[in-house]
Design a protein around this motif. Structure first.
Motif, mmCIF file in Angstrom:
data_model
loop_
_atom_site.group_PDB
_atom_site.id
_atom_site.type_symbol
_atom_site.label_atom_id
_atom_site.label_comp_id
_atom_site.label_asym_id
_atom_site.label_seq_id
_atom_site.Cartn_x
_atom_site.Cartn_y
_atom_site.Cartn_z
ATOM 1 N N ALA A 119 2.677 6.061 5.508
ATOM 2 C CA ALA A 119 2.669 7.290 6.304
ATOM 3 C C ALA A 119 4.091 7.794 6.535
ATOM 4 O O ALA A 119 4.343 9.000 6.489
ATOM 5 N N ILE A 120 5.034 6.861 6.775
ATOM 6 C CA ILE A 120 6.401 7.281 7.098
ATOM 7 C C ILE A 120 7.055 7.951 5.885
ATOM 8 O O ILE A 120 7.642 9.035 5.993
ATOM 9 N N ILE B 95 11.291 -5.446 6.700
ATOM 10 C CA ILE B 95 10.311 -5.557 7.789
ATOM 11 C C ILE B 95 9.368 -6.733 7.534
ATOM 12 O O ILE B 95 9.026 -7.481 8.443
ATOM 13 N N LEU C 254 0.316 -5.846 5.085
ATOM 14 C CA LEU C 254 -0.692 -4.794 5.207
ATOM 15 C C LEU C 254 -0.274 -3.772 6.258
ATOM 16 O O LEU C 254 -0.251 -2.562 6.004
ATOM 17 N N ILE C 255 0.083 -4.286 7.448
ATOM 18 C CA ILE C 255 0.465 -3.415 8.553
ATOM 19 C C ILE C 255 1.706 -2.611 8.162
ATOM 20 O O ILE C 255 1.763 -1.390 8.317
ATOM 21 N N THR C 256 2.708 -3.311 7.636
ATOM 22 C CA THR C 256 3.956 -2.646 7.295
ATOM 23 C C THR C 256 3.729 -1.524 6.297
ATOM 24 O O THR C 256 4.219 -0.412 6.476
ATOM 25 N N LEU D 12 0.826 -1.205 0.000
ATOM 26 C CA LEU D 12 0.000 0.000 0.000
ATOM 27 C C LEU D 12 0.857 1.251 0.000
ATOM 28 O O LEU D 12 0.335 2.356 0.001
ATOM 29 N N ILE E 58 0.945 0.041 5.375
ATOM 30 C CA ILE E 58 0.148 1.174 5.871
ATOM 31 C C ILE E 58 1.077 2.093 6.661
ATOM 32 O O ILE E 58 1.035 3.318 6.526
ATOM 33 N N GLY E 59 1.947 1.483 7.467
ATOM 34 C CA GLY E 59 2.883 2.272 8.254
ATOM 35 C C GLY E 59 3.882 3.016 7.395
ATOM 36 O O GLY E 59 4.060 4.222 7.533
ATOM 37 N N THR E 60 4.529 2.293 6.453
ATOM 38 C CA THR E 60 5.564 2.959 5.662
ATOM 39 C C THR E 60 4.955 3.992 4.719
ATOM 40 O O THR E 60 5.605 4.973 4.384
ATOM 41 N N ALA F 138 5.536 11.284 5.343
ATOM 42 C CA ALA F 138 5.999 12.229 6.355
ATOM 43 C C ALA F 138 7.405 12.703 6.016
ATOM 44 O O ALA F 138 7.715 13.897 6.104
#
Lengths: 353, 338
Positions: free
Chosen positions: A133-134, A116, A125-127, A70, A129-131, A137
Motif C-alpha cells: 500500500a505504501i 523491517i 506478510l504484515i510488512t 506481497l 501488505i503494508g509496503t 501510495a
C-alpha cells in the motif's frame, strides 16, 4: 545397478509432474484452438513469461527463507514508472545504465522490506501488505496521475520488446527471454554453489537450528529481500519495455502470479526446498494458461483468476500431502541404507579384529 | 495493594498498557480533526463514520478471533465480493431478492467450509490457502459479473444500509453493535473463547490438554466466511450497485484494525476492547485525512504504515526493555564480582 530411489528424488518427481502438466495443458488447448502453437503465440508467450519468470525467481528467494513478498507488484509498478520518467527526462541514458537504475530502485524498496522484516522482526506478510500500500501510495502521489507513454520514451526501449537475438522458423529468441534465461542460470548456480544460496536453504529448512549453528539470520533474510527487490526492479525495467504506457496502477496483481509460479514450481512455502528452474517452469505454466484462456472461445478470460487460485491450492496440497510423504519415505530409505552401511563397516571392523 | 482485583484497579491496569496508548492516540486524532472541522465530535458524524466502514469493522471481529487463534484469513475481501456478485447475478436473472440474499450467504458459508477444511482438517498453512482463495473467490466474482455492474435492487434492500431505524442508527450499525457484544461475550467470557486463546498460545499444548483444535478452527473459518458474506451484502446494499472488484483491498484495513488493537500476530493475546479502540482510531484517522482532502491511495499508504508500526512498535519496545534488563543484570554481576 542403481536402484529407483537412487536415480530419482522427490524434487525430480515433482519437476517431472510439473513438466507433464505443462504438456497436458498444451495438448488440451491445441484440441480446443485451431492453429494453437503458432510462432506468434510462442513469441508472445516468451515475452510475457520473461517478466513472470524473473518475478518468480525473486519470490522464490524469499520463499526459501519462509517469507512472502506481497509488495512485488507495487515494486514493479514504481520502478517502471520512475525509470520511465528518468528516460523521458534524460533520453540519452545508455541501455545498460537504465537497467542498473531500474535494479537500483528495486534494491531500495527491497531494502526497506528487508530492514523491517529481518531486523525489525515483523512478519513478512504484515510488512509486505503494508509496503504494498505504501509504495502504491507513493507512486500515485508522486506521479500526479500523469502516465508515461510510449511517445515520451526513447526508441530503443520501445523496440527492445520486439528485438530478437536470432530466429528459427519465425520463432524468435527475444532479448527479454534471454534476460530470463540469464537470471535463471545465474540464480540456479548461486543457490546451488554459493554460500549465500546455501544459507537461504539453511534458514528456511530449520530457522532455530540455523540460528544455533551461528548463521546471522537477520542479515540473510535482509539480503534475501534486498535481492528480491533488485530482481523486481529488473522486472520493472522489462515491464516498461513490454508495455511502454505506465499508469499508476501498473503491475497490480503480479505478486499473485509470482507466488503462484513459485508454489506451482515446487518452491515450498515451508521454506528450504525448491529450485529456480522449477519456479520458472511454474511461471511458464501459469502464463501458458493465462495466454491460452485469452484465446479460447468456450471459456472466457474471466476464469483466469479462479483457475490461478485453485492451481496454487492444488500445488500446496500436493506439496503438503504427497511430496511431504515421499520425502519422509526417501529419508527413511536413506537412513536405513546409512545404518546398513554402518553395520557392514562394524562387521568388517570386528572381522579384522 | 489489597484490592488488586477490584473493578477500578482492573480498568486502570488495562489503560496502562497498549489500550491506554490507543486511547491517547484516539484523543489526539479527535483534537486534530475537531480543529479541522468545527462540528466534528457529534453523534451523527461518528455514526456516519461507522456506516462508511461498516463492512470492514464487522469482518474485523472474526479476523480478531482468527489472529488470536494464530491463523489468518486473507480471502475475506474476496468472499465479500463473491457473495455480493452472486446475489446480484441471481437477482438480475429473475430470482426474488430474499432468495438471492440467501444464495449470497450460502456462498460465504461454502467458502468458509472450504477454507476451514484445508486449514483445520488437512492442516495446510492458513496463509497460503487463504491467499490462493483470495484469488479464486475474486475469480468467481468475475465469472459471474465479468466487467458489468449490476444495480437497481429493490428499495427495501437499499434501506438496510442507508435508512435510520432507531434515532441516528441505521440497521447495519445496530447489527454491528449486536455482533460486537456477542463476539465480546464469546471471546472474553466463555469456554470457547478461552479455547481460542489457548490454541493461539500453544497449539500442541492445547491438543494434549484435550482441546478440539480442529473443531474450534473450523468453526472460526465458517464464522469468518458467513460474516464476510453478510458484510459483502451490506456493502452492496450501501452502495446500491455491485461490481466484480467490490471490496478489493479491504484486507489491509481489516488486518490493521485487529493488529493495531493489540492482537498479537503470533496468536494467543489480544482483546476486543483494544480492537474497538483501534476501529475508532482508523475510522477517525481516515475521516481526518479526508477532511485534509488526501487521496484514497494516500490514505491506504498511511494505513499500511500504521499496520507495520503496530507490530514494529511493540517489537522494538520489547527489545529495548530486554536490552535494559540485560544491562542492569550485567551491572549487578560486575558489582557482585567487585
Amino acid at each position: 545397478m542403481k536402484k529407483f530411489y537412487e536415480i530419482f528424488n522427490p524434487e525430480q518427481i515433482r519437476g517431472l509432474f510439473l513438466f507433464s502438466l505443462i504438456i497436458i495443458v498444451i495438448l488440451i488447448f491445441s484440441s480446443l484452438i485451431p492453429d494453437y502453437m503458432n510462432a506468434r503465440f510462442i513469441n508472445r508467450l516468451s515475452t510475457s513469461v520473461a517478466i513472470v519468470g524473473v518475478l518468480a525467481v525473486a519470490q522464490s528467494l524469499v520463499f526459501l527463507t519462509r517469507n512472502f513478498d506481497l509488495s512485488l507488484g507495487s515494486i514493479v509498478g514504481v520502478t517502471a514508472y520512475l525509470l520511465g520518467q528518468q528516460l523521458w527526462w534524460h533520453p540519452e541514458i545508455p541501455p545498460l545504465v537504465a537497467v542498473l537504475i531500474g535494479i537500483g530502485f528495486g534494491l531500495v524498496m527491497g531494502a526497506i522490506n528487508g530492514l523491517i522484516i529481518g531486523y525489525g522482526r515483523v512478519p513478512s506478510l504484515i510488512t509486505t501488505i503494508g509496503t504494498q500500500a505504501i509504495f502504491r501510495a507513493f507512486l500515485v502521489e508522486y506521479s500526479n496521475a500523469v502516465p508515461i507513454t510510449t511517445n515520451n520514451l526513447p526508441d530503443w526501449i520501445v523496440n527492445l520488446n520486439q528485438l530478437s537475438l536470432f530466429t528459427i522458423q519465425g520463432v524468435e529468441f527475444r532479448v527479454l527471454f534471454g534476460i530470463l534465461l540469464l537470471v535463471g542460470i545465474a540464480f540456479h548456480l548461486l543457490l546451488k554453489y554459493h554460500r549465500f544460496g546455501r544459507r537461504l536453504y539453511a534458514i528456511g529448512s530449520n530457522p532455530p537450528a540455523a540460528r544455533v549453528a551461528g548463521f546471522n539470520d537477520k542479515k540473510i533474510v535482509f539480503l534475501a529481500f534486498l535481492v528480491c527487490g533488485g530482481l523486481a526492479g529488473l522486472a520493472g525495467f522489462m515491464y516498461l519495455t513490454r508495455f511502454g504506457n505506465i499508469m499508476v496502477l501498473a503491475g497490480i496483481g503480479l505478486e499473485f502470479s509470482a507466488i503462484a509460479a513459485a508454489v506451482v514450481g515446487g518452491v515450498s512455502n515451508n521454506g528450504g526446498a525448491g529450485t529456480m528452474f522449477g519456479a520458472i517452469l511454474g511461471g511458464l505454466l501459469i502464463d501458458l494458461l493465462e495466454n491460452s484462456l485469452f484465446r479460447t472461445v468456450a471459456v472466457s478470460e474471466f476464469w483466469r483468476d479462479a483457475i490461478l487460485g485453485m492451481l496454487i491450492l492444488l500445488a500446496v496440497v500436493i506439496d503438503y500431502i504427497v511430496i511431504g510423504r515421499l520425502r519422509r519415505v526417501w529419508a527413511r530409505i536413506g537412513f536405513k541404507m546409512d545404518s546398513e552401511d554402518a553395520e557392514k563397516t562394524l562387521e568388517g571392523a570386528e572381522h579384522v579384529k | 495493594m489489597s484490592n488488586k482485583n477490584s473493578f477500578l484497579s482492573r480498568i486502570s491496569r488495562r489503560f496502562k498498557g497498549w489500550e491506554g496508548f490507543l486511547l491517547v492516540l484516539l484523543v489526539i486524532i479527535f483534537l486534530v480533526n475537531s480543529s479541522l472541522a468545527p462540528n466534528y465530535l457529534t453523534v451523527k458524524n461518528q455514526v456516519n463514520l461507522f456506516i462508511l466502514y461498516i463492512e470492514r469493522i464487522i469482518v474485523a471481529l472474526t479476523m480478531t478471533f482468527l489472529i488470536i487463534n494464530a491463523e489468518i484469513d486473507l480471502s475475506v475481501p474476496s468472499i465479500m465480493g463473491m457473495s455480493a456478485c452472486a446475489m446480484a447475478y441471481y437477482y438480475q436473472n429473475g430470482m426474488p431478492m430474499v432468495n438471492a440474499i440467501l444464495i449470497g450467504i450460502a456462498f460465504g458459508l461454502a467458502a468458509g467450509i472450504f477454507n476451514g477444511f484445508w486449514i483445520a482438517i488437512v492442516g495446510v498453512n492458513s496463509l497460503i490457502v487463504t491467499l490462493a482463495m483470495q484469488i479464486s473467490y475474486r475469480g468467481i466474482a468475475r465469472i459471474y459479473l465479468e466487467d458489468k455492474s449490476i444495480g437497481k435492487f429493490p428499495e427495501w434492500f437499499n434501506f438496510i444500509g442507508q435508512k435510520n431505524i432507531l434515532g441516528p442508527f441505521p440497521l447495519s450499525v445496530l447489527l454491528f453493535f449486536a455482533f460486537f457484544l456477542i463476539a465480546l461475550i464469546i471471546l472474553q467470557y466463555t469456554g470457547f473463547g478461552r479455547r481460542v486463546f489457548v490454541i493461539g498460545n500453544n497449539k500442541d499444548a492445547a491438543i494434549y490438554s484435550g482441546v478440539k483444535v480442529k473443531k474450534v478452527k473450523y468453526i472460526l473459518y465458517i464464522a469468518s466466511g458467513l460474516l464476510s458474506a453478510f458484510a459483502g451484502i451490506l456493502l452492496a446494499s450501501r452502495l446500491g450497485a455491485v461490481r466484480g472488484d467490490l471490496a478489493t483491498g479491504y484486507d489491509l484495513d481489516v488486518i490493521t484494525m485487529a493488529l493495531l488493537g493489540g492482537v498479537s500476530i503470533f496468536g494467543g493475546s489480544g482483546s476486543l476492547y483494544g480492537v474497538f479502540l483501534s476501529i475508532l482510531i482508523i475510522l477517525n484517522l481516515r475521516n481526518g485525512m479526508s477532511l485534509m482532502s488526501l487521496s484514497g491511495h494516500f490514505q491506504k499508504g498511511v494505513i499500511g504504515a500504521l499496520l507495520i508500526l503496530s507490530v514494529l512498535g511493540p517489537n522494538l519496545a520489547n527489545r529495548f526493555t530486554e536490552w535494559r534488563r540485560r544491562l542492569k543484570f550485567r551491572k549487578q554481576q560486575q558489582e557482585s564480582c567487585e
